[in-house]
Design a protein around this motif. Structure first.
Motif, mmCIF file in Angstrom:
data_model
loop_
_atom_site.group_PDB
_atom_site.id
_atom_site.type_symbol
_atom_site.label_atom_id
_atom_site.label_comp_id
_atom_site.label_asym_id
_atom_site.label_seq_id
_atom_site.Cartn_x
_atom_site.Cartn_y
_atom_site.Cartn_z
ATOM 1 N N ASP A 152 -51.421 -5.779 -58.803
ATOM 2 C CA ASP A 152 -52.257 -6.702 -59.566
ATOM 3 C C ASP A 152 -53.696 -6.246 -59.732
ATOM 4 N N SER A 153 -54.067 -5.157 -59.080
ATOM 5 C CA SER A 153 -55.437 -4.661 -59.198
ATOM 6 C C SER A 153 -55.616 -3.666 -60.331
ATOM 7 N N SER A 154 -54.528 -3.263 -60.975
ATOM 8 C CA SER A 154 -54.622 -2.278 -62.052
ATOM 9 C C SER A 154 -55.360 -2.842 -63.257
ATOM 10 N N ASP A 155 -55.932 -1.945 -64.040
ATOM 11 C CA ASP A 155 -56.459 -2.349 -65.340
ATOM 12 C C ASP A 155 -55.304 -2.790 -66.237
ATOM 13 N N ALA A 156 -55.639 -3.513 -67.280
ATOM 14 C CA ALA A 156 -54.635 -3.870 -68.281
ATOM 15 C C ALA A 156 -54.149 -2.597 -68.972
ATOM 16 N N PRO A 157 -52.990 -2.636 -69.603
ATOM 17 C CA PRO A 157 -52.456 -1.430 -70.248
ATOM 18 C C PRO A 157 -53.407 -0.856 -71.287
ATOM 19 N N TYR A 158 -53.634 0.446 -71.219
ATOM 20 C CA TYR A 158 -54.433 1.135 -72.236
ATOM 21 C C TYR A 158 -53.570 1.377 -73.475
ATOM 22 N N PHE A 159 -52.311 1.770 -73.245
ATOM 23 C CA PHE A 159 -51.367 1.958 -74.342
ATOM 24 C C PHE A 159 -50.565 0.667 -74.504
ATOM 25 N N PRO A 160 -50.604 0.045 -75.670
ATOM 26 C CA PRO A 160 -49.963 -1.273 -75.839
ATOM 27 C C PRO A 160 -48.473 -1.230 -75.516
ATOM 28 N N ALA B 228 -43.264 -4.784 -73.565
ATOM 29 C CA ALA B 228 -42.481 -5.135 -72.382
ATOM 30 C C ALA B 228 -43.246 -6.165 -71.552
ATOM 31 N N ARG B 229 -42.513 -6.920 -70.752
ATOM 32 C CA ARG B 229 -43.171 -7.864 -69.847
ATOM 33 C C ARG B 229 -43.892 -7.090 -68.734
ATOM 34 N N ILE B 230 -44.919 -7.713 -68.160
ATOM 35 C CA ILE B 230 -45.641 -7.113 -67.031
ATOM 36 C C ILE B 230 -45.574 -8.065 -65.850
ATOM 37 N N LEU B 231 -45.082 -7.572 -64.735
ATOM 38 C CA LEU B 231 -45.035 -8.335 -63.491
ATOM 39 C C LEU B 231 -46.135 -7.796 -62.576
ATOM 40 N N TRP B 232 -47.196 -8.566 -62.400
ATOM 41 C CA TRP B 232 -48.281 -8.170 -61.512
ATOM 42 C C TRP B 232 -47.905 -8.568 -60.093
ATOM 43 N N VAL B 233 -48.044 -7.678 -59.142
ATOM 44 C CA VAL B 233 -47.583 -7.944 -57.783
ATOM 45 C C VAL B 233 -48.674 -7.583 -56.773
ATOM 46 N N ASN B 234 -48.755 -8.356 -55.687
ATOM 47 C CA ASN B 234 -49.689 -8.011 -54.611
ATOM 48 C C ASN B 234 -48.920 -7.426 -53.435
ATOM 49 N N ASP B 235 -49.634 -7.119 -52.364
ATOM 50 C CA ASP B 235 -48.985 -6.432 -51.248
ATOM 51 C C ASP B 235 -48.074 -7.343 -50.426
ATOM 52 N N LYS B 236 -48.027 -8.628 -50.784
ATOM 53 C CA LYS B 236 -47.089 -9.545 -50.137
ATOM 54 C C LYS B 236 -45.809 -9.704 -50.971
ATOM 55 N N GLY B 237 -45.761 -9.021 -52.093
ATOM 56 C CA GLY B 237 -44.597 -9.140 -52.962
ATOM 57 C C GLY B 237 -44.631 -10.349 -53.851
ATOM 58 N N GLN B 238 -45.785 -10.993 -53.959
ATOM 59 C CA GLN B 238 -45.912 -12.182 -54.798
ATOM 60 C C GLN B 238 -46.166 -11.763 -56.247
ATOM 61 N N ILE B 239 -45.330 -12.258 -57.145
ATOM 62 C CA ILE B 239 -45.407 -11.906 -58.557
ATOM 63 C C ILE B 239 -46.258 -12.928 -59.293
ATOM 64 N N ALA B 240 -47.136 -12.435 -60.172
ATOM 65 C CA ALA B 240 -47.995 -13.338 -60.942
ATOM 66 C C ALA B 240 -48.028 -12.891 -62.398
ATOM 67 N N ALA B 241 -48.323 -13.841 -63.275
ATOM 68 C CA ALA B 241 -48.438 -13.532 -64.697
ATOM 69 C C ALA B 241 -49.798 -12.926 -65.025
ATOM 70 N N GLU B 242 -50.773 -13.107 -64.125
ATOM 71 C CA GLU B 242 -52.116 -12.588 -64.344
ATOM 72 C C GLU B 242 -52.448 -11.555 -63.279
ATOM 73 N N LEU C 66 -48.895 1.135 -52.936
ATOM 74 C CA LEU C 66 -47.540 1.457 -52.484
ATOM 75 C C LEU C 66 -46.878 0.260 -51.807
ATOM 76 N N GLN C 67 -47.637 -0.451 -50.970
ATOM 77 C CA GLN C 67 -47.098 -1.643 -50.325
ATOM 78 C C GLN C 67 -46.717 -2.696 -51.365
ATOM 79 N N SER C 68 -47.549 -2.831 -52.402
ATOM 80 C CA SER C 68 -47.269 -3.821 -53.445
ATOM 81 C C SER C 68 -45.980 -3.486 -54.180
ATOM 82 N N LEU C 69 -45.810 -2.220 -54.528
ATOM 83 C CA LEU C 69 -44.592 -1.834 -55.237
ATOM 84 C C LEU C 69 -43.364 -2.037 -54.360
#
Length: 366
Positions: free
Chosen positions: A39-47, A50-64, A77-80
């Motif tokens: 979830d800390s990544s920048d938004a996509p540079y190349f449009p 596809a859906r984007i699943l933002w994830v933190n190091d606890k495995g929690q998925i967020a839309a933002e 790595l822990q987040s993935l």
């Protein structure tokens, strides 16, 4: 098919463009495709569509995403890994795409999901010439990733047996052929008052920019028609020439315009010949005469091939293609035809066919 693509960040690199374009084509053809990204990544540079699943190091998925976080590589790595454990089993295919993403993909339990690893050009040597302790560790991690139990797909046959990398299937990168296309009325060296040589300016010695400059210096003395047009600059400190122009394309459309503005594109890279190299593919697609040490798409039928670090042969090949209009037009026509095989629709379909044949067929294997 439900496809999950775990990535460390949305980067501005060519490899990220490839993933975005493949995902877009798969979505267009009816597949459910999602990127899993810390979830800390920048938004996509190349449009991407596809859906984007933002994830933190606890495995929690967020839309933002969480742009305020400034985590370490360990966080990514822990987040993935946590995200794969949380949602991986919901997908039929998980596609690793870089040596660091291959590890969480291989190690995370993801139910019955098949797992593949797309190894793109130059990755096999990305850390080899770096000297810090961290780089040496990354080089080892990268090398070991090729031993993980994942179906490996490379982007050129040259990587089927490359150092410790082994694979049996390849899918090249693609191009938007609606953008990278020739002029309706091509430039004609035979009648032009100027002959424009082009190259992509790069600082890295292995890209060979210096050999283009040295060849041009000779050609400019022999024939006043020659000009040099360098994309992006990056010239050696102190080098200049009154007949050299630097242009800085700001988009694919402007880059395609650049290729169409030159008569000859010289790409004398010194490493991994046979690998995909976008300047060669894009120049072929836009109708430039290509002089190169030999990258994907460039053959004796489509380009003028030269040896490594051979300035004199670059000079001779350029003189040859200027003199022989019939051969020049034939090779340019063959290059345009070759480029048609690199549309995003074609290469995405090839990748999907490999997934189905090798991972989901009766003789499924990794």
């Amino acid at each position: 098919m439900k496809i999950l693509i775990p990535i460390l960040i949305f980067a501005r690199s060519g490899g990220s463009r490839v993933l975005s374009e493949l995902a877009n084509e798969w979505v267009k053809s009816g597949n459910d495709v999602a990127f899993l990204c810390p979830d800390s990544s920048d938004a996509p540079y190349f449009p991407t569509i596809a859906r984007i699943l933002w994830v933190n190091d606890k495995g929690q998925i967020a839309a933002e995403r969480n742009p305020l976080a400034k985590p370490s590589g360990r966080y990514h790595l822990q987040s993935l890994y946590a995200g794969l454990k949380a949602v991986g089993a919901e997908y039929e295919l998980i596609l690793a795409n870089q040596s660091l993403t291959a590890w969480p993909v291989a190690l995370a339990s993801c139910g019955n999901a098949r797992k593949a690893y797309y190894v793109q050009a130059y990755e096999a040597e990305y850390y080899v010439n770096m000297k810090t302790a961290k780089d040496l560790v990354l080089a080892a991690i990268s090398a070991l990733s090729y031993q993980l139990p994942l179906k490996r797909i490379v982007n050129a046959p040259v990587y089927f047996r490359y150092k410790n990398l082994r694979a049996s299937d390849f899918v090249p990168p693609g191009m938007d052929l609606d953008i990278f296309k020739p002029l309706a009325v091509p430039r004609d060296i035979d009648s032009n008052e100027t002959i424009i040589i082009g190259c992509i300016g790069r600082h890295e010695p292995e890209k060979g920019t210096i050999y283009v400059l040295q060849a041009f210096e000779q050609l400019a003395k022999l024939d006043p028609r020659f000009r040099l047009r360098v994309a992006y600059g990056n010239l050696p400190q102190g080098w200049q020439h009154e007949k050299c122009e630097v242009v800085v394309p700001k988009s694919d459309a402007e880059l395609a315009d650049y290729y169409r503005s030159v008569d000859i594109l010289v790409s004398p890279g010194t490493v991994q010949h046979g690998a995909p190299h976008y300047p060669v593919l894009e120049a072929l697609a836009t109708g430039a005469a290509v002089v190169t040490t030999g990258y994907m798409g460039a053959t004796e039928d489509t380009a003028w091939l030269v040896k490594n670090k051979d300035v004199q042969t670059i000079v001779e090949r350029i003189q040859e293609l200027v003199r022989d209009g019939a051969a020049r037009r034939a090779k340019i026509a063959a290059g345009l035809l070759t480029a048609q095989a690199f549309s995003w629709k074609t290469v995405s379909a090839k990748m999907m066919a490999i997934f189905v044949r090798t991972l989901f067929g009766d003789n499924a294997k990794k």
